[in-house]
Motif scaffolding. Structure first.
Motif, PDB file in Angstrom:
ATOM      1  N   GLY A 291      11.492  47.534 108.846  1.00 50.59           N
ATOM      2  CA  GLY A 291      10.816  48.225 107.768  1.00 50.59           C
ATOM      3  C   GLY A 291      11.125  47.706 106.383  1.00 50.59           C
ATOM      4  O   GLY A 291      10.442  48.066 105.416  1.00 50.59           O
ATOM      5  N   THR A 292      12.131  46.847 106.250  1.00 52.16           N
ATOM      6  CA  THR A 292      12.507  46.348 104.926  1.00 52.16           C
ATOM      7  C   THR A 292      11.850  45.012 104.582  1.00 52.16           C
ATOM      8  O   THR A 292      12.015  44.529 103.465  1.00 52.16           O
ATOM      9  N   VAL A 293      11.132  44.405 105.521  1.00 51.05           N
ATOM     10  CA  VAL A 293      10.537  43.102 105.228  1.00 51.05           C
ATOM     11  C   VAL A 293       9.326  43.284 104.324  1.00 51.05           C
ATOM     12  O   VAL A 293       8.737  44.361 104.231  1.00 51.05           O
ATOM     13  N   THR A 294       8.957  42.217 103.636  1.00 47.34           N
ATOM     14  CA  THR A 294       7.800  42.260 102.749  1.00 47.34           C
ATOM     15  C   THR A 294       6.506  42.240 103.560  1.00 47.34           C
ATOM     16  O   THR A 294       6.508  41.917 104.752  1.00 47.34           O
ATOM     17  N   VAL A 295       5.417  42.561 102.886  1.00 46.12           N
ATOM     18  CA  VAL A 295       4.117  42.519 103.541  1.00 46.12           C
ATOM     19  C   VAL A 295       3.804  41.097 104.007  1.00 46.12           C
ATOM     20  O   VAL A 295       3.282  40.882 105.106  1.00 46.12           O
ATOM     21  N   ARG A 296       4.154  40.119 103.164  1.00 45.21           N
ATOM     22  CA  ARG A 296       3.890  38.726 103.528  1.00 45.21           C
ATOM     23  C   ARG A 296       4.683  38.322 104.769  1.00 45.21           C
ATOM     24  O   ARG A 296       4.181  37.631 105.656  1.00 45.21           O
ATOM     25  N   GLU A 297       5.938  38.770 104.849  1.00 48.87           N
ATOM     26  CA  GLU A 297       6.765  38.440 106.004  1.00 48.87           C
ATOM     27  C   GLU A 297       6.245  39.134 107.265  1.00 48.87           C
ATOM     28  O   GLU A 297       6.217  38.556 108.355  1.00 48.87           O
ATOM     29  N   ALA A 298       5.805  40.396 107.132  1.00 52.80           N
ATOM     30  CA  ALA A 298       5.228  41.112 108.272  1.00 52.80           C
ATOM     31  C   ALA A 298       3.964  40.410 108.764  1.00 52.80           C
ATOM     32  O   ALA A 298       3.709  40.324 109.971  1.00 52.80           O
ATOM     33  N   HIS A 299       3.201  39.887 107.815  1.00 57.90           N
ATOM     34  CA  HIS A 299       1.992  39.153 108.193  1.00 57.90           C
ATOM     35  C   HIS A 299       2.348  37.891 108.984  1.00 57.90           C
ATOM     36  O   HIS A 299       1.706  37.570 109.983  1.00 57.90           O
ATOM     37  N   ARG A 300       3.383  37.181 108.539  1.00 59.35           N
ATOM     38  CA  ARG A 300       3.794  35.963 109.233  1.00 59.35           C
ATOM     39  C   ARG A 300       4.227  36.286 110.658  1.00 59.35           C
ATOM     40  O   ARG A 300       3.895  35.563 111.601  1.00 59.35           O
ATOM     41  N   ILE A 301       4.962  37.386 110.840  1.00 59.53           N
ATOM     42  CA  ILE A 301       5.410  37.782 112.175  1.00 59.53           C
ATOM     43  C   ILE A 301       4.205  38.098 113.063  1.00 59.53           C
ATOM     44  O   ILE A 301       4.155  37.713 114.239  1.00 59.53           O
ATOM     45  N   ALA A 302       3.209  38.786 112.482  1.00 56.91           N
ATOM     46  CA  ALA A 302       2.009  39.124 113.256  1.00 56.91           C
ATOM     47  C   ALA A 302       1.256  37.869 113.672  1.00 56.91           C
ATOM     48  O   ALA A 302       0.735  37.788 114.792  1.00 56.91           O
ATOM     49  N   VAL A 303       1.167  36.883 112.776  1.00 56.47           N
ATOM     50  CA  VAL A 303       0.498  35.625 113.106  1.00 56.47           C
ATOM     51  C   VAL A 303       1.238  34.909 114.235  1.00 56.47           C
ATOM     52  O   VAL A 303       0.630  34.384 115.174  1.00 56.47           O
ATOM     53  N   ASP A 304       2.573  34.894 114.158  1.00 62.41           N
ATOM     54  CA  ASP A 304       3.362  34.274 115.222  1.00 62.41           C
ATOM     55  C   ASP A 304       3.156  35.000 116.553  1.00 62.41           C
ATOM     56  O   ASP A 304       3.087  34.372 117.619  1.00 62.41           O
ATOM     57  N   ALA A 305       3.057  36.323 116.487  1.00 65.40           N
ATOM     58  CA  ALA A 305       2.842  37.106 117.703  1.00 65.40           C
ATOM     59  C   ALA A 305       1.473  36.796 118.297  1.00 65.40           C
ATOM     60  O   ALA A 305       1.331  36.651 119.522  1.00 65.40           O
TER      61      ALA A 305
END
Length: 344
Positions: A291-305
Motif C-alpha cells: 500500500g505504500t508504493v506509488t501509483v507508477r510503481e503499482a502500474h509497473r507491477i501490474a504490467v509485469d503481472a
C-alpha cells in the motif's frame, strides 16, 4: 470481474504501454509450448479452416463410396454409418462460418469480437449428432421389424473398412488441430469422427452375421451404432456446454496463480477469472501490492503481472490486471465494503 475493476481501473494497463512494448506483444507469441507458438487469431483460424476443408474432402469421399454400396446392398447398418459420416462432413459448414466470423475485428456493439460464434457452431454440431442418431435408430428399428437379406456382403465389409480408415484419420487430424488452437468445437467434431470409425467396424460385424445367414445381424448392429452415436453426443454436449458456461481447466487457473505469485511486488492474488472467447483465452485479475508504493510503481507491477500471465498460460491473448493496495493495519478492505453495499 466485479464492477469495481471496470470503473476504478478502466484498462489502463493495456493502453499506457510504450509503443515498443505493444509491438513486442503483437509480434511475439506469448507461450513457451510448441503447440501454442502461434497464437494470433488469424493464424489459428486459418489452421482451423484448413482442418475443416481437408476433413470435409476425406469424409465426403468416404461417404460417397459407402452410399454406392448401400444402394446395391440394402444394408441399414451401413446406411446408418453413411448418414452419420455425411452429417459429420457437413458440420464443417457451421464451423467454417464460425472461424470466418472469428476473424472479424471487435466493434462497439461486439466489444469482445465474434469468437463466441464458435460456441454456437458447437451447439449446431450437437444437434446434428442428435439428428443422425435419431435417423439411424429409426431405420434400424424399421428393419428389425421387417427383416430383409443384405446383398453383396463382401462389398459391405470393404465399405466398412473404408469408413473406419477415413474417420480415424479425420478424428486424429481434427483433435490435434483443435487442441493446438484451443477449439472445443473442433475437438468435439474430432471425437464425433472417431466414434464414426468404430461404428464402421460394427458394420463389419453385421456383414459377418449376414454372411452366416443371420438376417437380424444387420439391424441389431444398426441399433448398436445408434447407441454409440448417443454416447458421443453426450461427450460432445458436455464439452460444448462447459465452453458456453465459461468453464476452464482448473489447471490453467493454478498455472496463472503460480505465475502471478512469482512476479516481484505482488503480495497476493485476489479475484482471478479466465474465459474462452472462441479458441482464445482472456484473463481478468486483481493483484495485491504494497500500500505504500506509488501509483507508477503499482502500474509497473501490474504490467509485469500481465506479461507473466501471457507467457505462462497457453492461448491467453489478453489480460486485464488491477492493482489493489494491501490494507493498512486496522483498515478494512474497501472492496469488501463495496461488495457488501452492492449485495444489499
Amino acid at each position: 470481474m466485479s464492477d469495481r475493476h471496470e470503473h476504478t481501473h478502466p484498462h489502463h494497463h493495456r493502453h499506457r504501454h510504450s509503443l515498443r512494448h505493444r509491438l513486442s506483444h503483437l509480434l511475439t507469441p506469448h507461450s513457451h509450448e510448441t503447440a501454442d507458438k502461434v497464437d494470433s487469431a488469424l493464424e489459428s483460424s486459418a489452421r482451423g479452416m484448413r482442418a475443416l476443408w481437408v476433413s470435409l474432402a476425406v469424409l465426403g469421399v468416404t461417404a460417397l463410396a459407402q452410399a454406392l454400396v448401400v444402394a446395391v446392398s440394402g444394408s441399414v447398418a451401413l446406411l446408418g454409418d453413411t448418414v452419420h459420416n455425411t452429417a459429420d462432413a457437413l458440420t464443417a459448414v457451421p464451423l467454417g462460418i464460425a472461424f470466418v466470423l472469428g476473424r472479424r475485428a471487435a466493434t462497439r456493439r461486439f466489444t469482445y469480437g465474434y469468437g463466441r460464434a464458435e460456441d454456437l457452431a458447437g451447439l449446431v454440431i450437437v444437434l446434428t449428432i442428435a439428428a443422425s442418431a435419431a435417423f439411424a435408430g429409426w431405420t434400424a428399428i424399421d428393419r428389425l421389424l421387417d427383416p430383409r437379406p443384405v446383398q453383396h456382403v463382401p462389398a459391405v465389409a470393404v465399405a466398412a473398412l473404408v469408413g473406419f480408415a477415413g474417420n480415424e484419420w479425420v478424428a486424429r487430424y481434427r483433435i490435434r488441430v483443435g487442441r493446438a488452437i484451443g477449439s472445443a468445437a473442433l475437438v468435439a467434431d474430432g471425437l464425433h469422427a472417431r466414434t464414426d470409425g468404430f461404428t464402421s467396424l460394427a458394420v463389419l460385424l453385421g456383414a459377418g452375421g449376414s454372411a452366416l445367414g443371420w438376417q437380424l445381424a444387420d439391424p441389431i448392429v444398426g441399433l448398436a451404432i445408434t447407441a454409440a452415436i448417443t454416447l458421443v453426443l453426450r461427450d460432445a454436449a458436455r464439452e460444448v456446454f462447459r465452453r458456453v458456461m465459461d468453464a476452464v481447466d482448473p489447471a490453467l487457473v493454478d498455472r496463472a496463480e503460480r505465475a502471478l505469485t512469482e512476479v516481484p511486488g505482488v503480495c497476493g492474488v485476489g479475484e482471478l477469472r479466465l474465459r474462452w472467447i472462441g479458441h482464445r483465452l482472456r484473463a481478468e485479475v486483481a493483484v495485491v501490492v504494497d500500500g505504500t508504493v506509488t501509483v507508477r510503481e503499482a502500474h509497473r507491477i501490474a504490467v509485469d503481472a500481465e506479461h507473466a500471465l501471457l507467457h505462462a498460460v497457453p492461448r491467453l491473448t489478453a489480460a486485464l490486471v488491477h492493482a489493489d493496495p494491501e490494507p493498512a493495519p486496522g483498515e478494512a478492505d474497501p472492496h469488501l465494503a463495496l461488495a457488501h453495499h452492492t449485495a444489499a
